[in-house]
Design a protein around this motif. Structure first.
Motif, PDB file in Angstrom:
ATOM      1  N   TYR A 196       0.835  -1.200   0.000  1.00 40.12           N
ATOM      2  CA  TYR A 196       0.000   0.000   0.000  1.00 40.12           C
ATOM      3  C   TYR A 196       0.871   1.252   0.000  1.00 40.12           C
ATOM      4  O   TYR A 196       1.888   1.315   0.683  1.00 40.12           O
ATOM      5  N   TRP A 197       0.456   2.241  -0.796  1.00 35.31           N
ATOM      6  CA  TRP A 197       1.104   3.550  -0.814  1.00 35.31           C
ATOM      7  C   TRP A 197       0.175   4.553  -0.153  1.00 35.31           C
ATOM      8  O   TRP A 197      -1.016   4.583  -0.434  1.00 35.31           O
ATOM      9  N   THR A 199      -0.821   8.473   0.242  1.00 34.14           N
ATOM     10  CA  THR A 199      -0.649   9.747  -0.448  1.00 34.14           C
ATOM     11  C   THR A 199      -1.723  10.717   0.013  1.00 34.14           C
ATOM     12  O   THR A 199      -2.705  10.317   0.646  1.00 34.14           O
TER      13      THR A 199
END
Length: 245
Positions: A196-197, A199
Motif C-alpha cells: 500500500y502507498w 498519499t
C-alpha cells in the motif's frame, strides 16, 4: 561563518551537493547527512542504538563531508557536538516540496528545527520534483539570493524555504493550513504480495500570501517559523470559559 549542511534525502542527493557548493561562498561548510534516504522521517531521533560517523563515499570539492546511520535530526545533534561553533544549519535542498501541512512530517525541516532547539539558526530548503531531477543550476541564483538575505540576520531564527522550478521572484509567506484527503493506493509486488502507498491531496485551494500559493505562482516562498505551537487565542478562550485550579 561556520555552516553545517544536512538533508533527509541522504548523502548521495544532488540537492545537498548543490547547496554545499553555494553555501561555501558564505563561510566554512561541513556536510553531515544520513547514509540512506530519510524522507518524511519527521523529527525522529535515535536513542536505542549508537550512531556511527563515516567519511562520505562521494567527494564534495574542498568540503569535509560525513555520513551518519541516523535521521536528519541525529545528524544535526551529532554535527553540533563535533563542530561546537556552528553558526547556522542548512537542510536541503530537498527533492520535493515541504509546504503547508507537509511541514509536520518533513525530515528536512526537522533538521532545521533541531538546530534551533540547540540554539543555532536553522534554514530548510526544498524544491518540487517531477519525472526528472530539479535543475539545481537554474535555481542557484535564487538559492544564493535567499542565503544572502537570511544569513545577514545573525539572530536565532527558523525558516522554511521552497523554490519553484522556474522562480520569477521571492515572497515572505505564512504556512498554508488546509485540510488534506489522505488515501491509500493498494498494489501488488512482483511476488504477488499486497502492498500500500499512502498519499495526500489538498481539499482546498491555497490562500494568497501562503507558501503553497507562492510556489504555485512561481515565487520562492520564505516562511519564518517558531517552535512554540501554542494556540494563544484558544488558550485565552478556554481559560475564560473553563477555568481550572
Amino acid at each position: 561563518m561556520t555552516i553545517l549542511i544536512t538533508n533527509d534525502d541522504g548523502i548521495y542527493s544532488p540537492g545537498i551537493a548543490a547547496l554545499a557548493k553555494i553555501a561555501s561562498r558564505f563561510g566554512k561548510v561541513t556536510v553531515i547527512a544520513p547514509d540512506v534516504e530519510q524522507s518524511s522521517m519527521g523529527h525522529a531521533v535515535t536513542h536505542s542504538r549508537p550512531l556511527s560517523l563515516k567519511k562520505s563515499p562521494i567527494t564534495f570539492e574542498g568540503i569535509e563531508a560525513w555520513r551518519v546511520n541516523g535521521t536528519p535530526a541525529d545528524c544535526v545533534a551529532l554535527g553540533s557536538h563535533l563542530y561546537a561553533h556552528t553558526d547556522v544549519v542548512l537542510s536541503g535542498i530537498n527533492m520535493g516540496p515541504n509546504l503547508g501541512n507537509g511541514m509536520w512530517h518533513s525530515g528536512t525541516l526537522a533538521a532545521a528545527k533541531q538546530a534551533v532547539l540547540l540554539g543555532i539558526r536553522g534554514i530548510a530548503l526544498s524544491t518540487p520534483v517531477g519525472k526528472t531531477e530539479p535543475d539545481f543550476d537554474a535555481l542557484a541564483p535564487y538559492v544564493e539570493k535567499t542565503l544572502a538575505l537570511l544569513l545577514e540576520n545573525t539572530s536565532l531564527g527558523l525558516y522554511n524555504v521552497n523554490f519553484p522550478p522556474q522562480p520569477r521572484g521571492m515572497k515572505w509567506t505564512r504556512q498554508s493550513v488546509r485540510l488534506y484527503d489522505g488515501h491509500i493506493v493498494p498494489g501488488v509486488d512482483p511476488m504477488g504480495r499486497k502492498h500500500y502507498w499512502f498519499t495526500v491531496t489538498p481539499l482546498e485551494p491555497a490562500e494568497e500570501g501562503t507558501d503553497r500559493w507562492a510556489v504555485e505562482n512561481d515565487y520562492v516562498s520564505i516562511t519564518p517559523l517558531r517552535l512554540d505551537l501554542t494556540d494563544e487565542q484558544r488558550l485565552k478562550e478556554v481559560m475564560k470559559a473553563q477555568p481550572v485550579s
